[in-house]
Design a protein around this motif. Sequence first.
Motif: not given
Length: 452
Positions: A194-210
């Motif tokens: 799955l495609g993810w964006a990683v937060h620049p200042y925290a180790d959390v993820l946001l799913p990216e659309p494909t």
Amino acid sequence: MLQTTEFALLRRVAAEQAEGRAPSLVAAVVRGGDVLWTGARGQVDGAAPTADTQYRIGSITKTFVAVLVMRLRDEGRLDLNDELDKHMPGTSFGHLTIAQLLSHTGGLTSESPGVWWERAPGGDWPDLVDRMDEDVLKHRAGARFHYSNPGYGVLGQLVAELRGASWLEVLNTEILAPLGMARTTPMPAAPHALGWAVHPYADVLLPEPTPDAGAMAPAGQLWSTATDMARWLRFIAGDSGTVLHPDTVEEMRAPVVVEDGGAWTGGYGLGLQTWRDSGRRLAGHGGSMPGFLANVVVDPTTTTGALAMTNSTAGVGVSALSMDLLKLVDDYEPALPGEWRPLTEVSLDLLALTGQWFWGPMPFVLRLMAGGWVELRPVSGAGRGSRFRPTGDGEWLGLDGYYAGETLKLHHHADGTVSHLDLATFVFTRTPYDPKAPVPGGVDDRGWRPGD
């Protein structure tokens, strides 16, 4: 491979995954026809990714589209100097040539007009071309390198129109099936990341659309695996099977334009990125789509190549990683020179042509190669030289160097003995300025003499 080599490769991958905070990362190294090593870090669906895990490869898709275009060229269906109008009339950029679109030198805009195409469902070709008015031309055609994603949307449509089928159908029939790349697809097929964006200042993820990019899909739609990309690296190195002649692949690797000015560490050929690194000429391509990064690079001389893929939008240096993996393999386990073997068959007429020839007073050496090829180079080693492929009737076609594309012709005297070689009007003779050969301007009747 040696354990020390494998550990060095794994450590480099592990460092990149940790420092770049990649949800997962897979890499591989190839040489010749073999996958020498694969490695992975992170997790996909709770387990380490494998060489069969799909990732989106982004702009590496462009290399496949370029091969489809070059197949059309080799079949005589188009010429790289053709203006687009010849095959697809009615666009606002019809004066651009196919070669300019392939090499990103047409001056076309970098992104398609409208919304951010990588994150939005794409429309069809009429929708895309309707939005590409005169404003999409950002530079004079041929003036400079300007990377253009829409340019490859155009090339994908060109393939579709000349083949009478979608570019994806043509891709499957003409490239993927013959090369056995069954896990390269336009949409993900399990197992896939799955495609993810990683937060620049925290180790959390946001799913990216494909989403399906529609008419822009030729610029970056495909998904693939380390196994399939390893096969594609072999293709870029010249192991092209029945898909494309190795000479055409070599033509694609040749830089058309330099991306970074006088430094010339990076350039672009006909659908392939090119690099100079530590005296080596490398080829491949990078890829980036929201949620994914990928890179493939190979040294055609040694056939050593490396690839890296991750499911993160940014922050993971897959390009530097793949370059480093290639270097590590060459440093720890350099490729052995190929074994010398004598020719299995030879023409005595060609054998008689080998040895010294003179361009005026300058000595050259003609060497016989396999398949009736010849090589003509200065004795000094410096200067103009090329390899030539036979085309029949005492003629050869230049393949590289100064005389690439030029014709080498063998001429005879009336009695059948060899007179001279003609190379792009230059006359080569067995002795310096042989008076019996048709040297332009003639040879002084008094011949060679001491100075005054």
